[in-house]
Design an enzyme around this catalytic site. Structure first.
Site, short mmCIF file in Angstrom:
data_model
loop_
_atom_site.label_atom_id
_atom_site.label_comp_id
_atom_site.label_asym_id
_atom_site.label_seq_id
_atom_site.Cartn_x
_atom_site.Cartn_y
_atom_site.Cartn_z
N HIS A 156 -8.75 2.40 -7.41
CA HIS A 156 -8.27 3.11 -6.27
C HIS A 156 -6.95 2.70 -5.92
CE1 HIS A 156 -7.90 4.61 -2.21
NE2 HIS A 156 -8.45 3.52 -1.73
N CYS A 172 -12.96 5.77 1.11
CA CYS A 172 -12.30 6.06 -0.17
C CYS A 172 -13.33 5.75 -1.39
CB CYS A 172 -11.06 5.02 -0.42
SG CYS A 172 -9.83 5.09 0.96
N ASN A 213 -1.88 6.08 -0.88
CA ASN A 213 -3.05 6.05 -0.79
C ASN A 213 -3.77 7.24 -0.43
OD1 ASN A 213 -5.92 5.82 -0.26
ND2 ASN A 213 -5.49 3.57 0.87
O1 UT7 Z 1 -8.29 2.81 1.06
C1 UT7 Z 1 -8.42 2.00 2.27
C2 UT7 Z 1 -8.31 0.69 2.09
N1 UT7 Z 1 -7.34 0.17 2.97
C3 UT7 Z 1 -6.51 -0.85 2.16
O2 UT7 Z 1 -6.44 -1.02 0.87
C4 UT7 Z 1 -5.53 -1.75 2.93
C5 UT7 Z 1 -5.49 -3.06 2.58
N2 UT7 Z 1 -4.60 -3.58 3.19
C6 UT7 Z 1 -3.39 -3.62 2.61
O3 UT7 Z 1 -2.93 -3.10 1.83
C7 UT7 Z 1 -2.26 -4.78 3.48
O4 UT7 Z 1 -2.99 -5.61 4.25
C8 UT7 Z 1 -1.20 -3.68 4.30
C9 UT7 Z 1 -0.45 -3.37 3.24
C10 UT7 Z 1 -1.95 -3.00 5.11
C11 UT7 Z 1 -0.44 -5.01 5.02
O5 UT7 Z 1 0.14 -5.87 4.10
P1 UT7 Z 1 -0.03 -7.40 4.59
O6 UT7 Z 1 0.40 -8.19 3.67
O7 UT7 Z 1 -1.63 -7.68 4.95
O8 UT7 Z 1 0.57 -7.63 6.02
P2 UT7 Z 1 0.24 -8.09 7.45
O9 UT7 Z 1 -0.79 -7.12 8.14
O10 UT7 Z 1 -0.23 -9.48 7.43
O11 UT7 Z 1 1.28 -8.02 8.27
C12 UT7 Z 1 2.58 -8.82 7.80
C13 UT7 Z 1 3.78 -8.62 8.81
C14 UT7 Z 1 3.40 -8.42 10.23
O12 UT7 Z 1 4.44 -9.00 11.01
P3 UT7 Z 1 4.36 -10.52 11.65
O13 UT7 Z 1 3.25 -10.47 12.38
O14 UT7 Z 1 4.23 -11.21 10.30
O15 UT7 Z 1 5.62 -10.53 12.22
C15 UT7 Z 1 3.14 -7.04 10.71
O16 UT7 Z 1 3.57 -6.73 12.00
O17 UT7 Z 1 4.16 -7.32 8.50
C16 UT7 Z 1 4.16 -6.39 9.76
N3 UT7 Z 1 3.95 -4.99 9.23
C17 UT7 Z 1 5.09 -4.26 8.89
N4 UT7 Z 1 6.55 -4.37 8.83
C18 UT7 Z 1 7.32 -3.47 8.37
C19 UT7 Z 1 2.97 -4.22 9.27
N5 UT7 Z 1 3.22 -3.09 8.95
C20 UT7 Z 1 4.69 -3.03 8.56
C21 UT7 Z 1 5.51 -2.01 8.20
N6 UT7 Z 1 6.61 -2.32 8.07
N7 UT7 Z 1 4.87 -0.73 7.85
#
Ligand code: UT7
Length: 332
Positions: free
Chosen positions: A259, A118, A289
């Site tokens: 970004h 990105c 994004n």
């Molecule tokens: O431009 C490229 C750079 N990329 C980024 O900037 C991405 C950076 N990361 C993020 O923006 C965040 O990490 C995410 C938005 C991708 C995820 O948010 P998070 O607060 O880090 O969530 P997590 O990955 O720790 O997941 C929390 C929970 C998990 O469930 P459990 O294990 O707590 O039961 C995931 O399985 O949320 C669950 N989960 C979802 N639930 C509903 C993950 N994706 C989803 C979803 N809908 N789409």
């Protein structure tokens, strides 16, 4: 980090294009186990635009470019270089930039793609500015364009809710009297984190095979939470140091073009830098994004609103696969 010397380089015009088709969070709930609330709360995204069948990265890049050229008053024949920042090129080769150069009939221009996650958009602005400042090029078209929807696994809720398609463009050239100029750039990478955002299949390390298809290696994979932690640890101090080295306090920056990856990352960074949230340009709710295109879309919309005042300082910053990151500062 370094200052641009030589010919001062100005943004002559901007343009953008996003596909008409909109995919809402609600639409996604029919495709994967997610909810509008989860996506909004965790990312700030409400909708994203998705390319129509047959629409390519080069075709949306062309639309954005034509607007930027029109607004700049510079004709395609006067371009010396066409640079396209993209992580979703139509094909690996030819690159998008040579195709675009051909479409625009920019007969005297060279053309190349920049593909570095990105951050590619910010890297491309810096490359173009360096080339013009040194006197090698005069007018350069810089485009960020992505059709990420074709390389997303629409069954993977970790990624498919995040990304969108779109293209933004700017024409850069030597500053005329009274025009703005780029001040400095700082481009970094931490390649020890290269496994955090990947698309592995179909090339040298994992040539296309039944196995790469079965393992879905032809799609974007991301360790989202690792990226989140990396960015929150590295980006705020990086930006603080970059501002200070450029001779500014963070509050001296009039407009921040982050970004657009996650509203929570943007808010946290702004808070740690002590920035007034009203100085942060946001469009993640509408586009998600858009990777290399995101800072270009944010600038183009901002320019369309006619908000920019003479002497204001703009800071563009991004991070992404690599992990790469960087910033570039412009004085209007
Ligand atoms: O431009 C490229 C750079 N990329 C980024 O900037 C991405 C950076 N990361 C993020 O923006 C965040 O990490 C995410 C938005 C991708 C995820 O948010 P998070 O607060 O880090 O969530 P997590 O990955 O720790 O997941 C929390 C929970 C998990 O469930 P459990 O294990 O707590 O039961 C995931 O399985 O949320 C669950 N989960 C979802 N639930 C509903 C993950 N994706 C989803 C979803 N809908 N789409």
């Amino acid at each position: 980090m370094g200052f641009f010397n030589g010919v001062p380089v100005s943004i002559k015009g901007t343009g953008m294009y996003v596909p008409e088709k909109v995919l809402t969070n609600q639409d996604l709930t029919a495709m994967v186990d997610t909810s509008d609330e989860w996506i909004r709360d965790r990312t700030g995204i409400r909708r994203r635009h998705i390319a129509a069948e047959g629409e390519l990265t080069s075709s949306i890049a062309e639309k954005a470019s034509r607007e930027a050229l029109r607004n700049s008053g510079i004709s395609p024949e006067d371009l010396d270089m066409v640079i396209v920042a993209t992580n979703s090129p139509d094909t690996l080769f030819p690159g998008v930039a040579p195709k675009l150069q051909g479409m625009l009939e920019a007969k005297k221009a060279g053309a190349f793609d920049v593909q570095s996650g990105c951050t590619s958009g910010v890297y491309s602005m810096a490359i173009a500015t360096g080339g013009i400042a040194s006197g090698v090029w005069k007018n350069v078209l810089v485009v960020g364009a992505e059709v990420l929807s074709r390389i997303i696994d629409w069954t993977d809720r970790n990624t498919c809710v995040l990304f969108g398609d779109g293209a933004g463009a700017m024409v850069l050239g030597p500053a005329a009297d009274g025009e703005g100029h780029f001040i400095s750039a700082n481009m970094r990478s931490d390649g020890t984190k290269h496994d955090q955002i990947t698309l592995l299949g179909g090339l040298v390390e994992y040539p296309a095979s039944g196995e790469t298809l079965e393992k879905k290696l032809h799609y974007v994979a991301m360790k989202g939470n690792d990226v989140f932690k990396f960015v929150n640890r590295v980006i705020p101090p990086f930006l603080k140091e970059y501002c200070l080295e450029s001779g500014f306090q963070p509050e001296d920056i009039s407009w921040w073009f982050f970004h657009q990856a996650n509203q929570r990352i943007i808010d946290k960074t702004a808070e740690r830098l002590g920035i007034n949230p009203e100085k942060v340009v946001i469009n993640i709710h509408e586009y998600g994004n858009t990777s290399a295109a995101s800072v270009f879309l944010a600038l183009c919309e901002f320019m369309r609103e006619g908000k920019l005042q003479k002497g204001e300082k703009l800071l563009f910053t991004a991070f992404g696969a690599g992990m790469t990151y960087g910033g570039i500062i412009y004085e209007a």
